[in-house]
Design a protein around this motif. Structure first.
Motif, mmCIF file in Angstrom:
data_model
loop_
_atom_site.group_PDB
_atom_site.id
_atom_site.type_symbol
_atom_site.label_atom_id
_atom_site.label_comp_id
_atom_site.label_asym_id
_atom_site.label_seq_id
_atom_site.Cartn_x
_atom_site.Cartn_y
_atom_site.Cartn_z
ATOM 1 N N CYS A 43 0.710 -1.255 -0.110
ATOM 2 C CA CYS A 43 -0.056 0.022 -0.032
ATOM 3 C C CYS A 43 0.826 1.404 -0.035
ATOM 4 O O CYS A 43 0.360 2.256 0.055
ATOM 5 C CB CYS A 43 -0.884 -0.119 1.026
ATOM 6 N N GLY A 44 2.079 0.949 -0.047
ATOM 7 C CA GLY A 44 3.210 2.142 -0.141
ATOM 8 C C GLY A 44 3.272 2.776 1.593
ATOM 9 O O GLY A 44 3.738 3.871 1.596
ATOM 10 N N LEU A 45 3.123 2.138 2.546
ATOM 11 C CA LEU A 45 3.040 2.568 3.820
ATOM 12 C C LEU A 45 4.438 2.131 4.439
ATOM 13 O O LEU A 45 4.634 2.335 5.761
ATOM 14 C CB LEU A 45 2.003 1.888 4.695
ATOM 15 N N ALA A 46 5.376 1.667 3.732
ATOM 16 C CA ALA A 46 6.931 1.307 4.408
ATOM 17 C C ALA A 46 7.548 2.476 4.581
ATOM 18 O O ALA A 46 7.271 3.499 4.118
ATOM 19 C CB ALA A 46 7.740 0.356 3.408
ATOM 20 N N GLU A 47 8.469 2.391 5.719
ATOM 21 C CA GLU A 47 9.263 3.404 6.087
ATOM 22 C C GLU A 47 10.504 3.647 5.107
ATOM 23 O O GLU A 47 10.770 2.884 4.338
ATOM 24 C CB GLU A 47 9.638 3.224 7.408
ATOM 25 N N ASP A 48 10.622 4.953 4.847
ATOM 26 C CA ASP A 48 11.524 5.351 4.225
ATOM 27 C C ASP A 48 13.051 4.743 4.615
ATOM 28 O O ASP A 48 13.156 4.733 5.832
ATOM 29 C CB ASP A 48 11.905 6.968 4.066
ATOM 30 N N SER A 49 14.004 4.451 3.735
ATOM 31 C CA SER A 49 15.164 4.194 4.165
ATOM 32 C C SER A 49 16.473 4.636 3.275
ATOM 33 O O SER A 49 16.129 5.406 2.328
ATOM 34 C CB SER A 49 15.215 2.599 4.087
ATOM 35 N N ALA A 50 17.452 4.279 3.482
ATOM 36 C CA ALA A 50 18.695 4.955 2.798
ATOM 37 C C ALA A 50 18.615 4.377 1.377
ATOM 38 O O ALA A 50 18.990 5.130 0.651
ATOM 39 C CB ALA A 50 19.978 4.451 3.420
ATOM 40 N N GLU A 51 18.011 3.242 1.183
ATOM 41 C CA GLU A 51 17.762 2.885 -0.253
ATOM 42 C C GLU A 51 16.840 3.372 -0.987
ATOM 43 O O GLU A 51 16.841 3.245 -2.191
ATOM 44 C CB GLU A 51 17.592 1.082 -0.268
ATOM 45 N N GLY A 52 15.778 3.843 -0.534
ATOM 46 C CA GLY A 52 14.671 4.690 -1.210
ATOM 47 C C GLY A 52 13.648 4.919 -0.199
ATOM 48 O O GLY A 52 13.531 4.626 0.824
ATOM 49 N N ARG A 53 12.382 5.541 -1.152
ATOM 50 C CA ARG A 53 11.178 5.835 -0.216
ATOM 51 C C ARG A 53 10.313 4.531 -0.232
ATOM 52 O O ARG A 53 10.237 3.833 -0.979
ATOM 53 C CB ARG A 53 10.488 7.078 -1.030
ATOM 54 N N GLY A 54 9.708 4.436 0.915
ATOM 55 C CA GLY A 54 8.741 3.246 1.117
ATOM 56 C C GLY A 54 7.571 3.408 0.255
ATOM 57 O O GLY A 54 7.358 2.344 -0.390
ATOM 58 N N ALA A 55 7.225 4.792 0.038
ATOM 59 C CA ALA A 55 6.142 4.915 -0.965
ATOM 60 C C ALA A 55 6.346 4.272 -2.522
ATOM 61 O O ALA A 55 5.320 3.919 -3.329
ATOM 62 C CB ALA A 55 5.647 6.297 -1.146
ATOM 63 N N ASP A 56 7.703 4.312 -2.766
ATOM 64 C CA ASP A 56 7.934 3.787 -4.055
ATOM 65 C C ASP A 56 7.753 2.148 -4.294
ATOM 66 O O ASP A 56 7.986 1.650 -5.492
ATOM 67 C CB ASP A 56 9.412 4.090 -4.360
ATOM 68 N N LEU A 57 7.602 1.689 -3.117
ATOM 69 C CA LEU A 57 7.223 0.020 -3.115
ATOM 70 C C LEU A 57 5.712 -0.314 -3.237
ATOM 71 O O LEU A 57 5.281 -1.219 -3.274
ATOM 72 C CB LEU A 57 7.766 -0.480 -1.778
ATOM 73 N N GLN A 58 5.009 0.780 -3.556
ATOM 74 C CA GLN A 58 3.445 0.864 -3.704
ATOM 75 C C GLN A 58 3.151 -0.117 -4.888
ATOM 76 O O GLN A 58 3.759 0.121 -6.012
ATOM 77 C CB GLN A 58 2.916 1.928 -3.722
ATOM 78 N N ASP A 59 2.376 -1.059 -4.751
ATOM 79 C CA ASP A 59 1.741 -1.981 -5.929
ATOM 80 C C ASP A 59 0.376 -2.305 -5.425
ATOM 81 O O ASP A 59 0.207 -3.126 -4.688
ATOM 82 C CB ASP A 59 2.747 -3.095 -6.111
ATOM 83 N N LEU A 60 -0.640 -1.434 -5.724
ATOM 84 C CA LEU A 60 -1.815 -1.667 -5.237
ATOM 85 C C LEU A 60 -2.573 -2.821 -5.829
ATOM 86 O O LEU A 60 -3.556 -3.716 -5.123
ATOM 87 C CB LEU A 60 -2.807 -0.516 -5.661
ATOM 88 N N ASP A 61 -2.190 -3.450 -6.976
ATOM 89 C CA ASP A 61 -2.740 -4.830 -7.302
ATOM 90 C C ASP A 61 -2.190 -5.901 -6.303
ATOM 91 O O ASP A 61 -3.200 -6.691 -5.959
ATOM 92 C CB ASP A 61 -2.315 -5.041 -8.856
ATOM 93 N N GLU A 62 -1.112 -5.856 -6.032
ATOM 94 C CA GLU A 62 -0.493 -6.881 -5.021
ATOM 95 C C GLU A 62 -1.235 -6.742 -3.676
ATOM 96 O O GLU A 62 -1.769 -7.623 -3.005
ATOM 97 C CB GLU A 62 1.091 -6.803 -5.010
#
Length: 123
Positions: A43-62
């Motif tokens: 849903c894009g709710l992961a915390e941001d990290s040094a590797e990138g933004r949590g929102a970038d992991l969003q995949d609503l189909d999944e």
């Protein structure tokens, strides 16, 4: 049979004994928490990290698939694990359903969102 062949059998027996000692409610709640965590990330709710933004992991189909599976799982398990254990799972599920609705550019109609066929419309 060599000692190399017996090691996996012994390891399997150890794991089986360990699993046998865990109450079912713990296995159920642990499984639900894993589904919730995966759905939150999708849903894009992961915390941001040094590797990138949590929102970038969003995949609503999944996320839809995970939330629907979680809804069926929690709804089915609620009657056997008791309200004390089921209530926090239902609350987490509801939060994920609302987060999905907020993240979606085109929100589903009430009752059509992920898992809502099991939980009813989420508001």
């Amino acid at each position: 049979m060599s000692s190399e062949e017996s090691v996996p059998a012994e390891a399997i027996a150890d794991v089986t004994r360990d699993i046998a000692e865990v109450p079912a409610v713990e296995v159920i709640t642990s499984s639900a928490v894993h589904l919730m965590s995966a759905a939150a990330v999708k849903c894009g709710l992961a915390e941001d990290s040094a590797e990138g933004r949590g929102a970038d992991l969003q995949d609503l189909d999944e996320a839809r698939k995970l939330i629907t599976a979680l809804a069926g799982f929690v709804t089915g398990a609620a009657t056997v694990i008791g309200d004390h254990h089921a209530r926090p799972l239902r609350d987490g599920l509801r939060s994920l359903q609302l987060a999905f609705r907020e993240a979606s550019e085109y929100p589903d109609a009430p009752g059509e969102g992920p898992g809502e066929k099991f939980t009813g419309p989420v508001r």
